[in-house]
Design a protein around this motif. Structure first.
Motif, short mmCIF file in Angstrom:
data_model
loop_
_atom_site.label_atom_id
_atom_site.label_comp_id
_atom_site.label_asym_id
_atom_site.label_seq_id
_atom_site.Cartn_x
_atom_site.Cartn_y
_atom_site.Cartn_z
N ALA A 168 0.73 -1.07 -0.07
CA ALA A 168 -0.36 -0.36 0.20
C ALA A 168 1.34 1.42 -0.09
CB ALA A 168 -0.87 -0.47 0.92
N LEU A 169 1.77 1.14 0.75
CA LEU A 169 3.10 2.45 0.79
C LEU A 169 4.04 1.71 0.37
CD1 LEU A 169 2.44 4.46 3.89
CD2 LEU A 169 1.74 4.78 1.75
N GLU A 170 4.57 2.14 -1.32
CA GLU A 170 5.75 1.56 -1.31
C GLU A 170 6.99 2.46 -1.97
OE1 GLU A 170 8.32 -1.17 -2.57
OE2 GLU A 170 6.67 -1.60 -2.28
N ARG A 171 7.81 2.83 -0.85
CA ARG A 171 9.29 3.52 -0.93
C ARG A 171 8.23 4.98 -1.23
NH1 ARG A 171 13.77 2.08 -4.76
NH2 ARG A 171 14.54 3.99 -3.86
N TYR A 172 7.17 5.32 -0.36
CA TYR A 172 6.78 6.55 -0.22
C TYR A 172 7.46 7.81 0.69
CZ TYR A 172 2.80 9.63 -0.25
OH TYR A 172 1.79 10.62 -0.96
N PRO A 173 8.35 8.66 0.41
CA PRO A 173 8.96 9.67 1.31
C PRO A 173 8.13 10.33 2.55
CG PRO A 173 7.57 10.61 -0.65
CD PRO A 173 7.01 9.69 -0.79
#
Length: 148
Positions: A27-32
């Motif tokens: 759902a979050l992939e490498r989210y900054p």
């Protein structure tokens, strides 16, 4: 029993550093995230408090829906929000308030029963229990459809 994971990758130091959040589900992939998205107005990233707010609102909403089911009331629509406040304390910070807001369509329920179930869901959802050290967790619950 269930276990979920999230991971963080961080590069740099303090205010200049940047991080990435990833969750097991993708759902979050490498989210900054970083200083600017946490303490300034940079909307290009997220922050721990925003993620905590989403998690708490989601957990509370499910707990409320399940509790309504158990009491014999089918929820039709639920909108919930959590506002997490990060305040300075000494040399650091503390989460000192979480404000939950609930608007729900629950046909056939009266206001008193609705409020009883909402307060119990706030108290009993796993994230509320995990966040018991937060000084204030409030709830504003509004029944938008109830007893005829």
């Amino acid at each position: 029993m269930t276990e979920k994971t999230a991971s963080i990758h961080w590069e740099g130091s303090g205010k200049k550093g940047k991080g990435e959040i990833s969750t097991e589900t993708g759902a979050l992939e490498r989210y900054p995230y970083g200083f600017a998205s946490r303490f300034e107005d940079d909307r290009r990233g997220t922050n721990p408090e925003e993620i905590l707010a989403a998690a708490h609102a989601a957990c509370f909403t499910m707990a409320f829906s399940f509790a309504c089911d158990k009491a014999g009331f089918a929820t039709e629509k639920i909108d919930a929000q959590a506002r997490v406040r990060l305040s300075p304390q000494g040399e650091g910070f503390v989460i000192d308030r979480i404000a939950l807001t609930l608007n729900a369509d629950v046909p056939g329920i009266d206001e008193a029963k609705f409020q009883e179930i909402a307060q119990a869901a706030k108290r009993d959802c796993p994230l509320s229990k995990a966040l018991a050290s937060v000084a204030e967790i409030s709830l504003q619950a509004t029944l938008t459809t109830g007893a005829p």
